[in-house]
Design an enzyme around this catalytic site. Structure first.
Site, PDB file in Angstrom:
ATOM      1  N   LYS A 252       0.878  -1.167   0.000  1.00 14.89           N
ATOM      2  CA  LYS A 252       0.000   0.000   0.000  1.00 14.89           C
ATOM      3  C   LYS A 252       0.915   1.216   0.000  1.00 14.89           C
ATOM      4  O   LYS A 252       1.492   1.578   1.017  1.00 14.89           O
ATOM      5  CB  LYS A 252      -0.922   0.018   1.219  1.00 14.89           C
ATOM      6  CG  LYS A 252      -1.887   1.196   1.192  1.00 14.89           C
ATOM      7  CD  LYS A 252      -2.834   1.164   2.373  1.00 14.89           C
ATOM      8  CE  LYS A 252      -3.954   2.189   2.260  1.00 14.89           C
ATOM      9  NZ  LYS A 252      -3.570   3.507   1.834  1.00 14.89           N
ATOM     10  N   GLU A 302      -0.516   4.244  -8.329  1.00  9.41           N
ATOM     11  CA  GLU A 302      -0.222   5.147  -7.216  1.00  9.41           C
ATOM     12  C   GLU A 302       1.155   5.754  -7.487  1.00  9.41           C
ATOM     13  O   GLU A 302       2.124   5.035  -7.746  1.00  9.41           O
ATOM     14  CB  GLU A 302      -0.220   4.341  -5.902  1.00  9.41           C
ATOM     15  CG  GLU A 302       0.018   5.154  -4.662  1.00  9.41           C
ATOM     16  CD  GLU A 302      -1.253   5.684  -3.978  1.00  9.41           C
ATOM     17  OE1 GLU A 302      -2.373   5.501  -4.505  1.00  9.41           O
ATOM     18  OE2 GLU A 302      -1.104   6.303  -2.914  1.00  9.41           O
ATOM     19  N   PHE A 343      -1.052  -0.765 -10.788  1.00  9.77           N
ATOM     20  CA  PHE A 343      -1.614  -1.985 -10.205  1.00  9.77           C
ATOM     21  C   PHE A 343      -2.892  -2.492 -10.864  1.00  9.77           C
ATOM     22  O   PHE A 343      -3.390  -3.536 -10.496  1.00  9.77           O
ATOM     23  CB  PHE A 343      -1.792  -1.849  -8.693  1.00  9.77           C
ATOM     24  CG  PHE A 343      -2.587  -0.649  -8.255  1.00  9.77           C
ATOM     25  CD1 PHE A 343      -3.958  -0.606  -8.413  1.00  9.77           C
ATOM     26  CD2 PHE A 343      -1.936   0.424  -7.661  1.00  9.77           C
ATOM     27  CE1 PHE A 343      -4.673   0.490  -7.985  1.00  9.77           C
ATOM     28  CE2 PHE A 343      -2.658   1.528  -7.230  1.00  9.77           C
ATOM     29  CZ  PHE A 343      -4.037   1.565  -7.404  1.00  9.77           C
TER      30      PHE A 343
HETATM   31  P1  AMP Z   1      -7.101   4.969   1.927  1.00  9.70           P
HETATM   32  O1  AMP Z   1      -6.683   6.243   1.281  1.00  9.70           O
HETATM   33  O2  AMP Z   1      -6.527   4.756   3.280  1.00  9.70           O
HETATM   34  O3  AMP Z   1      -8.595   4.723   1.870  1.00  9.70           O
HETATM   35  O4  AMP Z   1      -6.464   3.782   1.066  1.00  9.70           O
HETATM   36  C1  AMP Z   1      -6.792   3.541  -0.268  1.00  9.70           C
HETATM   37  C2  AMP Z   1      -5.785   4.178  -1.177  1.00  9.70           C
HETATM   38  O5  AMP Z   1      -4.543   3.493  -1.146  1.00  9.70           O
HETATM   39  C3  AMP Z   1      -6.155   4.094  -2.635  1.00  9.70           C
HETATM   40  O6  AMP Z   1      -7.042   5.099  -3.010  1.00  9.70           O
HETATM   41  C4  AMP Z   1      -4.828   4.263  -3.339  1.00  9.70           C
HETATM   42  O7  AMP Z   1      -4.608   5.643  -3.579  1.00  9.70           O
HETATM   43  C5  AMP Z   1      -3.819   3.782  -2.334  1.00  9.70           C
HETATM   44  N1  AMP Z   1      -3.044   2.595  -2.759  1.00  9.70           N
HETATM   45  C6  AMP Z   1      -1.740   2.451  -2.477  1.00  9.70           C
HETATM   46  N2  AMP Z   1      -1.260   1.301  -2.953  1.00  9.70           N
HETATM   47  C7  AMP Z   1      -2.269   0.681  -3.582  1.00  9.70           C
HETATM   48  C8  AMP Z   1      -2.372  -0.574  -4.272  1.00  9.70           C
HETATM   49  N3  AMP Z   1      -1.356  -1.405  -4.408  1.00  9.70           N
HETATM   50  N4  AMP Z   1      -3.604  -0.893  -4.783  1.00  9.70           N
HETATM   51  C9  AMP Z   1      -4.658  -0.050  -4.632  1.00  9.70           C
HETATM   52  N5  AMP Z   1      -4.602   1.144  -3.994  1.00  9.70           N
HETATM   53  C10 AMP Z   1      -3.430   1.515  -3.467  1.00  9.70           C
END
Ligand code: AMP
Length: 571
Positions: A252, A302, A343
């Site tokens: 992530k 990302e 991704f």
């Molecule tokens: P959050 O912002 O905490 O809701 O986490 C989701 C966000 O993590 C997504 O909107 C992406 O911007 C980010 N993200 C980072 N790495 C990945 C990944 N490998 N696959 C999908 N989303 C990712």
């Protein structure tokens, strides 16, 4: 359609906070809207184009004041003093129009199309005499407006409609008006909205009352599409329980979402809030041209910042300027380089991949890109059924300065804009919330000229409820230890001010920030019923995260309960 009819509907919508009532008012109204008046779908959200379109009406309070003054023959000073009293320029306009209307005899009939036509000319104006031209377009509308019309014209112009209608309210109204409220069609309608992002287009297909027509709305390269969203996994076992085994596990990344569109030579980049950031990332355009095969595609990725010297990954806040800064772009891309981690793929060479299982989409990603570390690579991913393997991968991600891991079900389709639970996130326990700034206070002494305290709100339905104030931990100089600065926040907030009383201001909810805090307490001092203790703004998500994704009241409560159970465990 007469604009007055729409203004009356706005008024009815504003008079209730109940969602079901709003849906019923709106569906009754939509029944009467003809296809040629479909621009009304934009007006319902206070817009003149779909939400992703950059052409904003963008009229400042100052111009609105001048227009009210001109159209009602009232000195600007008086308009301003009434504004201070009422706190709403729309109400001021309504009152002054009332008094004026008693004197004038005839007035023209204002139609919704005339309003849209005039408003659409505003963002096109440039160069000398722009303000005068804008004023005359606005005054033309205001002089033929009835009091209630002038109220909503002004609110539309300054971007603060205050009728509490969100996209989902409109969705349910469409479902009721055209599909007999048949809940079986809700998913199809939502899918169409997610593919289109354009409520006028959806309305035009829905009006024929045949749900199959909505399938005609296709993905379009170059038109932004909402990113698929993640839910939380409690731990690794929870991820296996929900997504099955084996599953895909990826880093992530702590950067920002970038959706990449390419059609022939034209490449467009969008953030998660559908903002077009193509111009801000010239080097990324180069990577895409060079390292990705294909004539047309939409990819999900990302972008992560790193330090050129140490090659260490940095956090989101370090590169957040790259999204917002519109000048010195070359310098900034040298100073704050990003690596694009791809991704997912939503569309490839003329074919939608939304329904293709994730495993195949992930394979396609790896087939079409040529990896160049620190420029563009496929996201780091393992496919596994082993808990232990996940554990060590998770540790590696954290060591690599990333936030945690994402779990992905291998068979699932891509669902734009939705938290459907086939993608889960896991990161170390942290007390953080994404909130919106709804007000603040002007600083004094060393901080005069800056807004120095910020009111934070979460949302509940269509309302924004305060949950705390923050003024510490904010930097005074640019780039000070990578902190968010007063200057940055003040500049973003200034055009959003809707009310000023002494030092206190209210702003239109727009700026989303990530806030870390020590704990949450119950509190009668804030409208939400909760207060954050020791909050700190750690990043500005403006341009990255949309307002629709800020924390809800339920989420705040959930964080409170989680914190309590942690305290039981360890306390
Ligand atoms: P959050 O912002 O905490 O809701 O986490 C989701 C966000 O993590 C997504 O909107 C992406 O911007 C980010 N993200 C980072 N790495 C990945 C990944 N490998 N696959 C999908 N989303 C990712």
């Amino acid at each position: 359609m007469r604009y007055e009819k729409l203004a009356e509907v706005y008024d009815k919508l504003a008079s209730t906070t109940k969602r079901l009532e709003k849906i019923s008012i709106l569906s009754g109204f939509l029944d009467d809207v003809k296809k040629e008046d479909s621009d009304i779908m934009y007006l319902l959200e206070g817009r003149i184009y779909p939400s992703y379109d950059e052409r904003n009406i963008g009229i400042s309070n100052q111009i609105a004041i001048k227009a009210i003054s001109k159209s009602t023959g009232t000195p600007s000073k008086k308009v301003i003093s009434l504004w201070k009293k009422k706190g709403d320029l729309g109400e001021v306009s309504k009152e002054l129009t009332k008094t004026k209307k008693q004197m004038t005899l005839a007035s023209h009939v204002l139609t919704t199309q005339k309003v849209v036509d005039n408003l659409r000319k505003l963002p096109e104006l440039e160069g000398k005499g722009t303000i005068e031209k804008k004023l005359s377009l606005i005054t033309e509308l205001l002089t033929s407006a009835s009091p209630i019309e002038s109220l909503y014209l002004i609110r539309t112009l300054i971007g603060d409609l205050r009728i509490g209608v969100q996209e989902s309210t409109i969705k349910y109204a469409i479902l009721r008006a055209f599909f007999n409220d048949n809940k079986e069609y809700e998913e199809d309608l939502q899918n169409a909205i997610d593919r289109s992002n354009d409520l006028r287009e959806v309305f035009e297909y829905a009006i024929g009352k045949d749900i199959k027509d909505l399938e005609k709305i296709k993905l379009e390269v170059g038109k932004p599409i909402k990113a698929m969203l993640a839910q939380k996994a409690k731990d690794i076992d929870d991820a296996f329980k929900h997504l099955g085994a084996p599953l895909g596990v990826e880093y992530k990344y702590d950067g920002f979402r970038l959706l990449i569109h390419k059609k022939g030579d034209k490449i467009t980049l969008f953030t998660r809030s559908l903002e077009n950031v193509t111009r801000q990332f010239p080097e990324v355009i180069g990577y895409i041209k060079e390292f990705i095969k294909g004539d047309s595609f939409i990819l999900d990725s990302e972008a992560v910042g790193y330090d050129r010297k140490t090659k260490k990954y940095t956090d989101f806040q370090a590169i957040s300027q790259r999204i917002r800064r519109k000048y010195d772009i070359g310098k900034l891309s040298d100073k704050l380089p990003v690596e694009v981690n791809i991704f997912d793929v939503l569309y490839y060479n003329g074919k939608s991949e939304l329904e293709t299982p994730f495993k195949e989409r992930a394979e396609l990603v790896r087939k079409i890109i040529k990896e160049h570390p620190y420029k563009l690579i496929a996201s780091k991913m393992i496919i596994t059924s082993e808990r232990k393997e996940v554990e060590s991968f998770y540790k590696k991600a954290l060591k690599d300065n990333q936030e945690g891991v994402m779990f992905k079900n291998l068979e699932s389709p891509y669902k734009p804009g939705r938290r459907v639970g086939n993608m889960l996130k896991m990161k170390p326990e942290e007390s953080e919330l994404d909130l919106v700034i709804t007000g603040g206070e002007w600083g004094t002494g060393k901080r005069s000229g800056w807004i120095s305290s910020f009111n934070l709100s979460c949302k509940s339905g269509d309302e924004y409820l305060e949950i705390g104030k923050v003024g510490t931990g904010i930097g005074e100089k640019e780039n000070e230890e990578n902190k968010v600065t007063f200057d940055e926040l003040t500049n973003l907030m200034r055009p959003l001010i809707t009310k000023e009383k002494g030092k206190e201001i209210s702003v239109r909810p727009k700026i989303v920030v990530t806030v870390h805090y020590q704990d949450i307490q119950k509190s009668p001092n804030y409208k939400s019923g909760w207060a954050l203790r020791f909050p700190r703004i750690t990043s500005i998500r403006e341009g990255d995260k949309p307002l629709s994704e800020i924390a809800t009241l339920e989420e705040v409560e959930k964080n409170f309960l989680e914190q309590r159970s942690r305290n039981y465990k360890y306390g």
